[in-house]
Design a protein around this motif. Structure first.
Motif, PDB file in Angstrom:
ATOM      1  N   PHE A 191      40.298  10.391  -2.014  1.00  0.00           N
ATOM      2  CA  PHE A 191      39.910   8.975  -1.924  1.00  0.00           C
ATOM      3  C   PHE A 191      38.778   8.683  -2.913  1.00  0.00           C
ATOM      4  N   PRO A 192      39.070   8.683  -4.200  1.00  0.00           N
ATOM      5  CA  PRO A 192      37.988   8.483  -5.192  1.00  0.00           C
ATOM      6  C   PRO A 192      37.367   7.094  -5.135  1.00  0.00           C
ATOM      7  N   ASP A 193      38.096   6.106  -4.652  1.00  0.00           N
ATOM      8  CA  ASP A 193      37.569   4.744  -4.607  1.00  0.00           C
ATOM      9  C   ASP A 193      36.865   4.422  -3.290  1.00  0.00           C
ATOM     10  N   SER A 194      36.932   5.335  -2.319  1.00  0.00           N
ATOM     11  CA  SER A 194      36.267   5.115  -1.030  1.00  0.00           C
ATOM     12  C   SER A 194      34.817   5.570  -1.110  1.00  0.00           C
ATOM     13  N   ARG A 195      33.982   4.877  -0.388  1.00  0.00           N
ATOM     14  CA  ARG A 195      32.555   5.219  -0.376  1.00  0.00           C
ATOM     15  C   ARG A 195      32.281   6.262   0.710  1.00  0.00           C
ATOM     16  N   HIS A 196      31.689   7.367   0.311  1.00  0.00           N
ATOM     17  CA  HIS A 196      31.406   8.467   1.232  1.00  0.00           C
ATOM     18  C   HIS A 196      29.952   8.386   1.677  1.00  0.00           C
ATOM     19  N   MET A 197      29.749   8.233   2.985  1.00  0.00           N
ATOM     20  CA  MET A 197      28.410   8.135   3.551  1.00  0.00           C
ATOM     21  C   MET A 197      28.205   9.239   4.583  1.00  0.00           C
ATOM     22  N   LEU A 198      26.941   9.627   4.761  1.00  0.00           N
ATOM     23  CA  LEU A 198      26.609  10.631   5.775  1.00  0.00           C
ATOM     24  C   LEU A 198      26.290   9.950   7.094  1.00  0.00           C
ATOM     25  N   CYS A 199      26.728  10.563   8.176  1.00  0.00           N
ATOM     26  CA  CYS A 199      26.514  10.008   9.514  1.00  0.00           C
ATOM     27  C   CYS A 199      25.057  10.220   9.935  1.00  0.00           C
ATOM     28  N   ILE A 200      24.366   9.153  10.257  1.00  0.00           N
ATOM     29  CA  ILE A 200      22.961   9.236  10.622  1.00  0.00           C
ATOM     30  C   ILE A 200      22.770  10.000  11.927  1.00  0.00           C
ATOM     31  N   TRP A 201      23.770   9.933  12.811  1.00  0.00           N
ATOM     32  CA  TRP A 201      23.652  10.649  14.090  1.00  0.00           C
ATOM     33  C   TRP A 201      23.579  12.149  13.862  1.00  0.00           C
ATOM     34  N   HIS A 202      24.428  12.682  12.959  1.00  0.00           N
ATOM     35  CA  HIS A 202      24.401  14.110  12.662  1.00  0.00           C
ATOM     36  C   HIS A 202      23.099  14.508  11.974  1.00  0.00           C
ATOM     37  N   ILE A 203      22.598  13.622  11.125  1.00  0.00           N
ATOM     38  CA  ILE A 203      21.334  13.917  10.447  1.00  0.00           C
ATOM     39  C   ILE A 203      20.187  13.980  11.449  1.00  0.00           C
ATOM     40  N   MET A 204      20.124  13.005  12.348  1.00  0.00           N
ATOM     41  CA  MET A 204      19.025  12.963  13.305  1.00  0.00           C
ATOM     42  C   MET A 204      19.089  14.102  14.313  1.00  0.00           C
ATOM     43  N   ASN A 205      20.266  14.662  14.536  1.00  0.00           N
ATOM     44  CA  ASN A 205      20.372  15.816  15.439  1.00  0.00           C
ATOM     45  C   ASN A 205      19.676  17.051  14.872  1.00  0.00           C
ATOM     46  N   LYS A 206      19.440  17.065  13.567  1.00  0.00           N
ATOM     47  CA  LYS A 206      18.782  18.219  12.933  1.00  0.00           C
ATOM     48  C   LYS A 206      17.265  18.100  12.943  1.00  0.00           C
ATOM     49  N   VAL A 207      16.733  16.938  13.317  1.00  0.00           N
ATOM     50  CA  VAL A 207      15.290  16.706  13.265  1.00  0.00           C
ATOM     51  C   VAL A 207      14.487  17.740  14.043  1.00  0.00           C
ATOM     52  N   PRO A 208      14.868  18.087  15.290  1.00  0.00           N
ATOM     53  CA  PRO A 208      14.053  19.066  16.032  1.00  0.00           C
ATOM     54  C   PRO A 208      13.922  20.414  15.333  1.00  0.00           C
ATOM     55  N   ASN A 209      14.886  20.774  14.500  1.00  0.00           N
ATOM     56  CA  ASN A 209      14.833  22.063  13.800  1.00  0.00           C
ATOM     57  C   ASN A 209      14.135  21.966  12.447  1.00  0.00           C
ATOM     58  N   LYS A 210      13.853  20.745  12.004  1.00  0.00           N
ATOM     59  CA  LYS A 210      13.266  20.565  10.673  1.00  0.00           C
ATOM     60  C   LYS A 210      11.773  20.273  10.714  1.00  0.00           C
ATOM     61  N   PHE A 211      11.283  19.750  11.831  1.00  0.00           N
ATOM     62  CA  PHE A 211       9.869  19.372  11.920  1.00  0.00           C
ATOM     63  C   PHE A 211       9.084  20.414  12.713  1.00  0.00           C
ATOM     64  N   SER A 212       7.789  20.434  12.479  1.00  0.00           N
ATOM     65  CA  SER A 212       6.913  21.349  13.206  1.00  0.00           C
ATOM     66  C   SER A 212       6.729  20.868  14.641  1.00  0.00           C
ATOM     67  N   TYR A 213       6.219  21.779  15.455  1.00  0.00           N
ATOM     68  CA  TYR A 213       5.997  21.462  16.866  1.00  0.00           C
ATOM     69  C   TYR A 213       4.996  20.319  17.021  1.00  0.00           C
ATOM     70  N   ASP A 214       3.917  20.361  16.243  1.00  0.00           N
ATOM     71  CA  ASP A 214       2.894  19.321  16.346  1.00  0.00           C
ATOM     72  C   ASP A 214       3.447  17.965  15.939  1.00  0.00           C
ATOM     73  N   LEU A 215       4.262  17.952  14.903  1.00  0.00           N
ATOM     74  CA  LEU A 215       4.816  16.686  14.439  1.00  0.00           C
ATOM     75  C   LEU A 215       5.813  16.112  15.454  1.00  0.00           C
ATOM     76  N   LEU A 216       6.596  16.993  16.070  1.00  0.00           N
ATOM     77  CA  LEU A 216       7.562  16.540  17.070  1.00  0.00           C
ATOM     78  C   LEU A 216       6.881  15.971  18.307  1.00  0.00           C
ATOM     79  N   ASN A 217       5.668  16.430  18.585  1.00  0.00           N
ATOM     80  CA  ASN A 217       4.946  15.954  19.760  1.00  0.00           C
ATOM     81  C   ASN A 217       3.948  14.846  19.425  1.00  0.00           C
ATOM     82  N   ASN A 218       3.972  14.397  18.196  1.00  0.00           N
ATOM     83  CA  ASN A 218       3.122  13.287  17.776  1.00  0.00           C
ATOM     84  C   ASN A 218       3.852  11.988  18.101  1.00  0.00           C
ATOM     85  N   THR A 219       3.454  11.339  19.154  1.00  0.00           N
ATOM     86  CA  THR A 219       4.165  10.138  19.613  1.00  0.00           C
ATOM     87  C   THR A 219       4.094   9.004  18.589  1.00  0.00           C
ATOM     88  N   THR A 220       2.994   8.908  17.875  1.00  0.00           N
ATOM     89  CA  THR A 220       2.871   7.850  16.872  1.00  0.00           C
ATOM     90  C   THR A 220       3.886   8.038  15.743  1.00  0.00           C
TER      91      THR A 220
END
Length: 418
Positions: free
Chosen positions: A343-372
């Motif tokens: 599908f060369p003419d179709s626009r390929h986008m990444l699913c934001i839900w799958h990206i956000m599921n990786k957040v807990p493994n990408k950020f530090s503990y302190d950043l994950l617990n920073n409510t702000t």
């Protein structure tokens, strides 16, 4: 007739299977030691022997007991004699351990033991294939099974071929295991004539439903072919490498309609876990005018590499008259190459839900617990009402505020935006 269990007050010690028997050890090639014990118990009175032990001796006709010195043509015949005696006496038997000439193999069993020393011993006679009974201990240290409860033993609950065949035929007629058991029991004349329990029927039915054979792929293809022959709007294709099914894709009439109405943007999701065939279920979904997911195609993939993805997308293209305007996927390089090729003419986008599921493994503990940070980050990412320029401006401010300009994963995700 119920068989009574009688207590013999003999005061003797339990038999020691290692004690020598009046026989010449040089004449023994193989010795089979079998121990049997009860599974259930009857309510009987207890008596104490002079030695302090309780002994239960079943009252059984002498002709049914194993006789020391008896010779049997095979070990199977010898064991069947003791099995018959055990059933009459009111206990269940099983093979416990084997003695070789100068070696003893420890038994391997998951059956709960009571320390009962009841046993019968057979040995292979030198120079022949016959077995001789050279030891028999009939006293038990536990209560014996009631005759009415014999059907609850392991042997009594074994399903015969007729039971298995009935469960299978009932399943073909859309009858569950519980109803099949009730019907079969009624046909037999009552529960007293039905040995396997409802649980046995249910376990066997589950085993039949979960059976995986070598012909399962052919059964699936035949089923799809039959459905396609009966429905002109049903489409399916499959891809085999040798005799192995690698990929199969199918679309029914409802999926065709859904794609024709809501197929501008589709999701191509391969994140489902594999089944017991090690094939991934791949649903193609879209969103209708009620903001509900609708299926526009389905597939099973055995190997997640570029050729299989390309074949799958080509089959999708055959089933539908137009390519999608946008395809949402997760971050799989093989999928990216396949979409660009088919599908060369179709626009390929990444699913934001799958990206956000990786957040807990990408950020530090302190950043994950920073409510702000979490509040600002999620509010920005999930906001669909802001323009691209505003998103990029606020993103830069957020990175500077929490010193994340050098965070590699965030930099990579920001660079992939389009």
């Amino acid at each position: 007739m119920e068989i009574p269990n009688v207590m013999k007050n003999n005061g003797k010690n339990p038999i020691d299977s290692s004690m020598p028997i009046n026989s010449n050890e040089d004449t023994v090639d193989v010795m089979e030691v079998v121990t049997w014990e009860t599974i259930d118990q009857a309510d009987e009175g207890l008596s104490i022997s002079p030695g302090g032990n309780n002994w239960y001796t079943p009252v059984v006709e002498e002709v049914e007991k194993p006789i020391i010195g008896s010779v049997y043509p095979s070990l199977d015949v010898a064991e069947s004699v003791y099995q018959k005696y055990a059933e009459t006496a009111g206990f269940e038997s099983f093979n416990s351990m084997v003695h070789c000439k100068h070696q003893r193999e420890v038994r391997n069993s998951n059956i709960k033991r009571t320390g009962c020393t009841t046993c019968v011993k057979f040995r292979l006679m030198k120079g022949t294939r016959t077995y001789e009974c050279y030891g028999f201990e009939e006293d038990h240290n536990h209560l014996l099974l009631r005759h009415d409860d014999i059907d609850l033993t392991r042997k009594g609950r074994q399903m015969k071929f007729s039971d298995q065949h009935f469960v299978h035929d009932a399943g073909i007629s859309n009858m569950g295991a519980t109803r099949a058991h009730k019907l079969h029991t009624s046909l037999r004349g009552g529960y007293e004539y039905g040995d396997p329990t409802v649980a046995d029927y249910q376990n066997y039915k589950r085993g039949c439903d979960n059976f995986v054979g070598r012909g399962d792929a052919k059964v699936l293809v035949d089923l799809m072919t039959t459905k396609r022959d009966a429905d002109n709007n049903f489409f399916f294709e499959y891809n085999c490498v040798g005799s192995e099914l690698h990929t199969i894709f199918w679309v029914d009439e409802v999926a065709r309609f859904n794609y024709s109405e809501f197929g501008d943007v589709i999701s191509f999701d391969v994140t489902f876990q594999t089944n017991r065939h090690f094939m991934v279920f791949v649903p193609f979904t879209a969103v209708d005018n009620h903001n509900c997911n609708v299926v526009v195609g389905s597939a099973l993939i055995g190997h997640e590499h570029v050729p299989n993805y390309k074949w799958l997308l080509q089959a999708f293209q055959k089933a539908h008259s137009k390519p999608p305007m946008m395809i949402l996927t997760d971050q799989r390089p093989a999928m990216k190459q396949a979409i660009a090729s088919v599908f060369p003419d179709s626009r390929h986008m990444l699913c934001i839900w799958h990206i956000m599921n990786k957040v807990p493994n990408k950020f530090s503990y302190d950043l994950l617990n920073n409510t702000t940070f979490k509040k600002q980050f999620f509010k920005l990412v999930w906001n669909i009402h802001i323009s691209t320029d505003e998103f990029e401006s606020r993103w830069m401010v957020l990175m500077e505020e929490f010193s994340l300009q050098d965070h590699q994963w965030l930099k990579d995700m920001f660079a992939l935006r389009s």
